[in-house]
Design an enzyme around this catalytic site. Sequence first.
Site, short mmCIF file in Angstrom:
data_model
loop_
_atom_site.label_atom_id
_atom_site.label_comp_id
_atom_site.label_asym_id
_atom_site.label_seq_id
_atom_site.Cartn_x
_atom_site.Cartn_y
_atom_site.Cartn_z
N LYS A 38 96.72 -16.47 15.89
CA LYS A 38 95.92 -17.42 16.68
C LYS A 38 95.24 -18.42 15.74
CE LYS A 38 93.31 -18.59 20.44
NZ LYS A 38 92.71 -19.85 20.10
N TYR A 63 88.98 -13.10 4.79
CA TYR A 63 87.56 -13.05 4.41
C TYR A 63 87.31 -13.53 2.98
CZ TYR A 63 86.45 -10.93 8.83
OH TYR A 63 86.27 -10.72 10.17
N THR A 117 77.93 -16.43 18.42
CA THR A 117 78.29 -15.26 19.25
C THR A 117 77.10 -14.80 20.08
OG1 THR A 117 79.89 -14.55 17.58
CG2 THR A 117 79.18 -12.89 19.17
N PRO A 119 74.99 -12.04 22.63
CA PRO A 119 73.76 -12.77 22.88
C PRO A 119 73.23 -13.32 21.55
CG PRO A 119 73.41 -10.40 23.15
CD PRO A 119 74.83 -10.57 22.79
N ASP A 121 70.68 -14.74 20.22
CA ASP A 121 69.39 -14.44 19.57
C ASP A 121 69.41 -13.03 18.96
OD1 ASP A 121 68.08 -16.92 20.44
OD2 ASP A 121 68.36 -16.08 22.43
N ASP A 145 71.38 -25.79 25.50
CA ASP A 145 70.51 -25.95 26.68
C ASP A 145 69.67 -27.21 26.55
OD1 ASP A 145 71.08 -23.07 27.64
OD2 ASP A 145 70.38 -22.81 25.59
N ARG A 148 71.73 -30.17 27.33
CA ARG A 148 71.95 -30.20 28.79
C ARG A 148 70.71 -30.80 29.47
NH1 ARG A 148 74.42 -24.19 28.77
NH2 ARG A 148 76.61 -24.70 28.56
N HIS A 172 68.32 -18.09 24.41
CA HIS A 172 69.52 -18.73 24.97
C HIS A 172 70.01 -17.75 26.04
CE1 HIS A 172 73.30 -20.70 25.57
NE2 HIS A 172 73.97 -19.64 25.17
N THR A 227 83.08 -21.59 28.17
CA THR A 227 82.52 -22.88 27.72
C THR A 227 82.91 -23.05 26.26
OG1 THR A 227 80.43 -21.94 26.94
CG2 THR A 227 80.50 -22.66 29.23
P1 NAD Z 1 87.20 -15.84 22.74
O1 NAD Z 1 87.49 -14.49 23.32
O2 NAD Z 1 88.00 -16.99 23.21
O3 NAD Z 1 87.32 -15.78 21.17
C1 NAD Z 1 86.75 -14.76 20.41
C2 NAD Z 1 87.60 -14.61 19.17
O4 NAD Z 1 87.00 -13.62 18.35
C3 NAD Z 1 89.03 -14.15 19.48
O5 NAD Z 1 89.95 -15.06 18.91
C4 NAD Z 1 89.12 -12.77 18.83
O6 NAD Z 1 90.39 -12.47 18.29
C5 NAD Z 1 88.05 -12.90 17.75
N1 NAD Z 1 87.56 -11.61 17.30
C6 NAD Z 1 87.19 -10.54 18.03
N2 NAD Z 1 86.83 -9.53 17.24
C7 NAD Z 1 86.97 -9.96 15.96
C8 NAD Z 1 86.75 -9.38 14.69
N3 NAD Z 1 86.33 -8.11 14.58
N4 NAD Z 1 87.02 -10.10 13.61
C9 NAD Z 1 87.45 -11.38 13.70
N5 NAD Z 1 87.68 -12.00 14.88
C10 NAD Z 1 87.45 -11.29 15.98
O7 NAD Z 1 85.65 -16.07 23.01
P2 NAD Z 1 84.92 -17.49 22.95
O8 NAD Z 1 84.92 -18.09 24.31
O9 NAD Z 1 85.43 -18.24 21.79
O10 NAD Z 1 83.40 -17.03 22.69
C11 NAD Z 1 83.04 -16.50 21.42
C12 NAD Z 1 81.57 -16.13 21.44
O11 NAD Z 1 80.79 -17.33 21.56
C13 NAD Z 1 81.18 -15.25 22.64
O12 NAD Z 1 80.25 -14.30 22.23
C14 NAD Z 1 80.55 -16.25 23.60
O13 NAD Z 1 79.65 -15.66 24.50
C15 NAD Z 1 79.84 -17.15 22.60
N6 NAD Z 1 79.40 -18.45 23.11
C16 NAD Z 1 78.18 -18.86 22.71
C17 NAD Z 1 77.66 -20.06 23.16
C18 NAD Z 1 76.30 -20.47 22.70
O14 NAD Z 1 75.68 -21.40 23.24
N7 NAD Z 1 75.77 -19.84 21.68
C19 NAD Z 1 78.42 -20.86 24.02
C20 NAD Z 1 79.69 -20.43 24.38
C21 NAD Z 1 80.17 -19.19 23.93
#
Ligand code: NAD
Length: 310
Positions: A38, A63, A117, A119, A121, A145, A148, A172, A227
């Site tokens: 990916k 890494y 990632t 939650p 905070d 936020d 927005r 958040h 999102t």
């Molecule tokens: P997603 O499922 O599309 O992508 C997550 C990625 O993480 C995947 O490609 C997966 O293979 C990878 N992954 C999982 N475990 C892993 C590990 N141990 N090592 C390396 N990679 C690993 O999810 P997403 O939509 O991209 O969301 C990612 C995070 O961002 C979520 O926690 C989501 O809630 C958060 N998010 C935060 C905000 C914010 O405002 N802070 C906004 C949107 C999404």
Amino acid sequence: MSKIVIVGAGAVGSATAYAMAITRACNELVLVDLNFEKAEGEAIDINHALPYLHGMKVYAGQYEDCKDADIIVLSAGVGRKPGETRLDLAAKNVSICKDVVDNIMKHYNGGLFLIATNPVDVITAKVTEWTGLGDKVIGTGTTLDTIRLRSELAQMFDVDVESAQGYVLGEHGDSQFVSWSLSNISGVCVDEYAKIAGVSLNDDVKTQIAHTVKTGGGTVIKKKGYTNSGIAICITTLAQTILGGRNTIHTVGTMLDGLYGINDVALSILCVVGREGVIKKIECPLPDNEIKLLQHSAQQIKEILDGVSK
Ligand code: NAD
């Protein structure tokens, strides 16, 4: 030369990489993911776009590539499944991020962590604890936020978003709140500006705006499943602020150590963000009701933090 590593090349990580490539946020951009294919697919796709953009090195890595990174973005994790509580999600993503951070720290020789990632905070507090890097760990917090909110204010008053200032503070998440006391249109407080503009901004309207802002992410998820565009621009903007040493004020997530009577929790207040991370946390005067809302938000985050730390 500047180098950014994004760990987690899913919806958020890949959109962030694309935004960083378009804006040439750095010279070298690395995508790391458990699913290497990916990450590689995303990197190749961006490379196909670069001839029309500019010279930049973009590749999928491991890494080891965190060595010499100026910024490491954490966007690895899983989303909430139906029936799961916020604590369930927190526990899963804390466990994923612990593994990721352990791997990063084997190669870490400097640089900042930018956490997205959720939650966010809770993860920001845990990464700060695991790495001992203090204010070099920055959460995206309520930056999304906040923009927005600014776009809601700009639409309501029919002004350019540059002129609409406002901040969402706290978590958040559900306990976030709009700081109406800090919201203004080009320096004129929103209540005064509403009178001048002949726009109704009573408590009901304020509640509706705050609700639209808070549920903005949920609205998008309901329609497209996730999102990524908004958060990608927030992460990219923060990266530019950091690498450019701009000292811009953002509502990033940061550990509080006594400010507003809050300790040992990461949440969003106004912070100056620069080359070294959060370089100043601003305890600007807030009315009592907003301080109570901030403390309530801290309590909500603390309950999840305590839950995952057991
Ligand atoms: P997603 O499922 O599309 O992508 C997550 C990625 O993480 C995947 O490609 C997966 O293979 C990878 N992954 C999982 N475990 C892993 C590990 N141990 N090592 C390396 N990679 C690993 O999810 P997403 O939509 O991209 O969301 C990612 C995070 O961002 C979520 O926690 C989501 O809630 C958060 N998010 C935060 C905000 C914010 O405002 N802070 C906004 C949107 C999404």
